[in-house]
Design a protein around this motif. Structure first.
Motif, short mmCIF file in Angstrom:
data_model
loop_
_atom_site.label_atom_id
_atom_site.label_comp_id
_atom_site.label_asym_id
_atom_site.label_seq_id
_atom_site.Cartn_x
_atom_site.Cartn_y
_atom_site.Cartn_z
N UNK A 1 0.83 -1.20 0.00
CA UNK A 1 0.00 0.00 0.00
C UNK A 1 0.87 1.25 0.00
N UNK A 2 0.44 2.25 -0.74
CA UNK A 2 1.10 3.55 -0.72
C UNK A 2 0.64 4.35 0.49
N UNK A 3 -0.66 4.41 0.69
CA UNK A 3 -1.29 5.06 1.84
C UNK A 3 -2.42 4.16 2.33
N UNK A 4 -2.95 4.50 3.50
CA UNK A 4 -4.07 3.75 4.04
C UNK A 4 -3.67 2.49 4.79
N UNK A 5 -2.37 2.34 5.13
CA UNK A 5 -1.93 1.12 5.81
C UNK A 5 -2.58 0.97 7.19
N UNK A 6 -2.76 2.09 7.90
CA UNK A 6 -3.34 2.00 9.24
C UNK A 6 -4.77 1.46 9.18
N UNK A 7 -5.57 1.98 8.26
CA UNK A 7 -6.96 1.54 8.16
C UNK A 7 -7.04 0.08 7.73
N UNK A 8 -6.20 -0.30 6.78
CA UNK A 8 -6.21 -1.69 6.32
C UNK A 8 -5.80 -2.64 7.43
N UNK A 9 -4.82 -2.23 8.23
CA UNK A 9 -4.43 -3.02 9.39
C UNK A 9 -5.58 -3.11 10.39
N UNK A 10 -6.30 -2.00 10.59
CA UNK A 10 -7.46 -2.00 11.48
C UNK A 10 -8.50 -2.99 11.03
N UNK A 11 -8.74 -3.08 9.71
CA UNK A 11 -9.71 -4.04 9.19
C UNK A 11 -9.28 -5.47 9.51
N UNK A 12 -8.00 -5.78 9.32
CA UNK A 12 -7.54 -7.14 9.59
C UNK A 12 -7.57 -7.46 11.08
N UNK A 13 -7.33 -6.46 11.92
CA UNK A 13 -7.45 -6.68 13.36
C UNK A 13 -8.90 -6.98 13.73
N UNK A 14 -9.84 -6.27 13.11
CA UNK A 14 -11.26 -6.55 13.35
C UNK A 14 -11.60 -7.98 12.94
N UNK A 15 -11.07 -8.40 11.81
CA UNK A 15 -11.32 -9.76 11.34
C UNK A 15 -10.72 -10.80 12.29
N UNK B 1 -7.93 5.60 -1.26
CA UNK B 1 -9.14 4.90 -1.67
C UNK B 1 -8.89 3.97 -2.85
N UNK B 2 -7.96 4.35 -3.72
CA UNK B 2 -7.66 3.50 -4.88
C UNK B 2 -7.12 2.15 -4.45
N UNK B 3 -6.47 2.09 -3.29
CA UNK B 3 -5.87 0.85 -2.83
C UNK B 3 -6.73 0.12 -1.80
N UNK B 4 -7.28 0.85 -0.83
CA UNK B 4 -8.01 0.17 0.24
C UNK B 4 -9.33 -0.41 -0.26
N UNK B 5 -9.87 0.12 -1.36
CA UNK B 5 -11.10 -0.46 -1.91
C UNK B 5 -10.90 -1.92 -2.26
N UNK B 6 -9.69 -2.29 -2.68
CA UNK B 6 -9.40 -3.67 -3.07
C UNK B 6 -9.25 -4.58 -1.87
N UNK B 7 -9.01 -3.99 -0.69
CA UNK B 7 -8.65 -4.79 0.48
C UNK B 7 -9.62 -4.70 1.64
N UNK B 8 -10.53 -3.71 1.63
CA UNK B 8 -11.47 -3.54 2.74
C UNK B 8 -12.90 -3.64 2.21
N UNK B 9 -13.47 -4.83 2.20
CA UNK B 9 -14.83 -5.00 1.65
C UNK B 9 -15.89 -4.23 2.44
N UNK B 10 -15.61 -3.92 3.71
CA UNK B 10 -16.60 -3.22 4.52
C UNK B 10 -16.87 -1.80 4.03
N UNK B 11 -15.93 -1.23 3.29
CA UNK B 11 -16.16 0.09 2.70
C UNK B 11 -16.94 -0.08 1.40
N UNK B 12 -18.24 -0.35 1.54
CA UNK B 12 -19.06 -0.68 0.38
C UNK B 12 -19.14 0.47 -0.62
N UNK B 13 -19.09 1.72 -0.12
CA UNK B 13 -19.24 2.87 -1.02
C UNK B 13 -18.05 3.01 -1.97
N UNK B 14 -16.92 2.37 -1.65
CA UNK B 14 -15.77 2.42 -2.55
C UNK B 14 -15.87 1.34 -3.64
#
Length: 551
Positions: free
Chosen positions: A214-228, A261-274
């Motif tokens: 990831x270029x940006x958004x690593x914190x949020x993507x990590x948060x998603x995996x922690x939730x999982x 958003x260009x990257x986390x959309x591919x990795x965070x399914x919970x962000x449905x709007x992306x």
């Protein structure tokens, strides 16, 4: 006994009061840094005066290729060491620090953030209450001229040194509009920000390291995996931290969002709007459908479902109205043999057909996804066919109710042998595995932490027989037919309108003729009345003359 938290309602825990307890867990503070020695010195000075015991604290500073290289200042915690990560990027630096960490808890800290005296203690009291928490402190952003490390180390309350300071507006808004993250647990993972967040180390090991792609958004993507992995996210206002200057996001939110958003959309399914595209596929799907070909789906004689049953189920899933799906077909694929001379007599022929039929379908795989990658997993016995909207309806039910498990009763056979489908929320089962008691059934733990529900399969469109596959193509045909019908009916309406117009013209002519006829009748009546009067007058005159003559 491990405490059980329902959803993300951490308020059922009672952490000890600051300064009134005896800690035992070790914490590793990981500080990735690139340049700016002056700010790093202040960060370490803030850590040097923490109320949490120094012998339970280690600090790992990761120099991410600074030039000149960073150094450890004189004012720092006693157990502080410096490691070098030459690969550029904060995710690489954090992973390098994580590899060195030996604490029970990992505390991320940016090298331009100064913690208040009791910040680490405020975090750690929560981690002593439950082993699956992610705690984030309240960041404030200050444009004030930084003090010296000596002043920071000697000051008990740092607020006076860094005023004026602005709150982390986005974070505060998220917390306030979700009642402290308790009424929207599906979005709680967004709280994971790397500036001042602590994570249970075992939970972090389950989630995996930072994503370096990831270029940006690593914190949020990590948060998603922690939730999982089963995490509960806790905002801690008693943990105060001061960010020296604005963040990159504060300096330019729109371009930051565009990139992340260009990257986390591919990795965070919970962000449905992306994921607004109606048909495309993503790296992490929203739901994984596991077509079960063994165990509960076996026939009474122990045989496996065949190619036709498996295909009926898989094709129906792929034709449904949920395109954001991956299908897994487990089986003994590594042991599968081939028979080139007499393929029709191959005892594994049906499995060979399954593998060949779906070899080039990207949504079908023979190996399961990475554990807990997708938010939801539907376990569906081969041979049972979902309707076009079955999966969508089940997902809506699970999301709206926050259920960890929705069980679908498909059939009940002799000896009360029940066939079911199961829609499982990955985060719920990960949490249940953490809090599971000895001898307890996993589903019971899911029931206590997220809730479960039973529904009738027939009511949700599941059948044991293949149905005509329509899916999106069927919807397209239906839409096309409907559009054609609209055109036909529009023409019919226009035709009827024209006919009504003609009838109105004809009625108008009739009304005109009626008016003219009425006029003629009126004239005739007048003429008849005049004639009657003439006749009457003539009769009267004749009578009068006759009388006169008689006289």
């Amino acid at each position: 006994m491990t405490a059980r938290i329902v959803g993300n309602d951490y308020r059922t825990l009672t952490p000890p009061e600051l300064g009134a307890w005896t800690p035992s867990l070790r914490v590793s503070v990981v500080v990735p840094a690139y340049g700016d020695q002056r700010k790093l010195d202040l960060t370490l000075a803030g850590l040097a005066g923490q109320s949490y015991p120094a012998d339970l604290t280690e600090v790992i500073v990761v120099d991410n290729g600074s030039e000149p290289p960073l150094r450890l200042p004189g004012i720092r915690p006693p157990h502080t060491r410096l490691v070098v990560c030459p690969v550029p990027g904060r995710a690489h630096a954090r992973n390098a620090g994580l590899a060195e960490a030996g604490g029970d808890v990992v505390h991320w800290l940016d090298s331009d953030v100064v913690l208040d005296r009791r910040s680490v203690e405020a975090h750690m009291r929560w981690h002593h209450a439950a082993p699956y928490l992610v705690v984030t402190g309240y960041l404030r952003f200050t444009p004030a001229e930084p003090p010296t490390p000596e002043v920071v180390a000697a000051t008990d309350d740092l607020a006076g040194l860094f005023e004026p300071a602005e709150p982390h507006a986005w974070l505060v808004d998220l917390i306030e509009r979700t009642d402290g993250l308790t009424d929207n647990p599906g979005r709680a993972f967004s709280l994971h920000v790397g500036g001042a967040t602590s994570v249970n180390a075992a939970l972090l090991a389950q989630a995996g390291p930072m994503d370096t792609d990831l270029i940006l958004g690593q914190d949020t993507e990590m948060g998603y995996r922690l939730a999982q992995a089963g995490a509960v996210f806790v905002p801690e206002p008693l943990s105060r931290a001061f960010h020296l200057g604005p963040t990159m996001r504060m300096r330019g939110k729109a371009p930051i969002d565009r990139v992340s958003h260009a990257f986390v959309a591919d990795r965070i399914p919970s962000y449905r709007w992306l994921r607004s595209h109606p048909a495309r596929q993503w790296k992490v799907p929203y739901v994984e459908v596991v077509v079960e070909t063994a165990g509960p789906s076996e026939e009474a004689d122990g045989s496996r479902p065949g190619y036709d049953e498996i295909r009926a189920t898989v094709d129906a899933v792929l034709a449904g109205t949920v395109p954001d799906v991956a299908v897994t077909i487990p089986g003994p694929w590594d042991d599968l043999g081939t028979e080139d001379r007499a393929p029709l007599t191959n005892p594994d022929l049906d499995l060979v057909l399954v593998r060949g039929h779906y070899a080039h379908e990207p949504r079908v795989r023979l190996e399961p996804l990475t554990r807990n990658a997708a938010p939801y997993r539907l376990r569906l016995p081969a041979g049972w066919v979902p309707g076009e909207d079955s999966l969508a309806r089940l997902l809506d039910l699970a999301v709206e109710g926050g259920y960890g498990l929705v069980s679908v009763l498909l059939s009940e056979g002799p000896g009360r042998r029940v066939t079911t489908a199961r829609l499982e929320r990955a985060a719920a089962f990960a949490r249940a595995a953490i809090v599971l008691r000895e001898g307890e059934d996993l589903d019971d733990a899911v029931e206590e932490t997220f809730g479960t529900l039973w529904v009738e399969g027939q009511a949700y469109g599941f059948t044991p027989e293949p149905q005509p596959i329509t899916g999106r193509r069927g919807a397209y045909r239906a839409r096309t037919e409907a559009q054609a019908e609209v055109v036909r009916l529009t023409k019919e309406v226009e035709r009827l309108r024209g006919q009504v117009g003609k009838w109105r013209e004809e009625a108008g002519r009739w009304r005109k003729s009626t008016v003219e006829l009425r006029r003629e009748v009126g004239t005739l009546r007048k003429e008849l009345a005049a004639a009657r009067k003439v006749v009457q007058d003539g009769l009267i005159s004749s009578v009068k003359r006759a009388i006169i003559r008689r006289r």
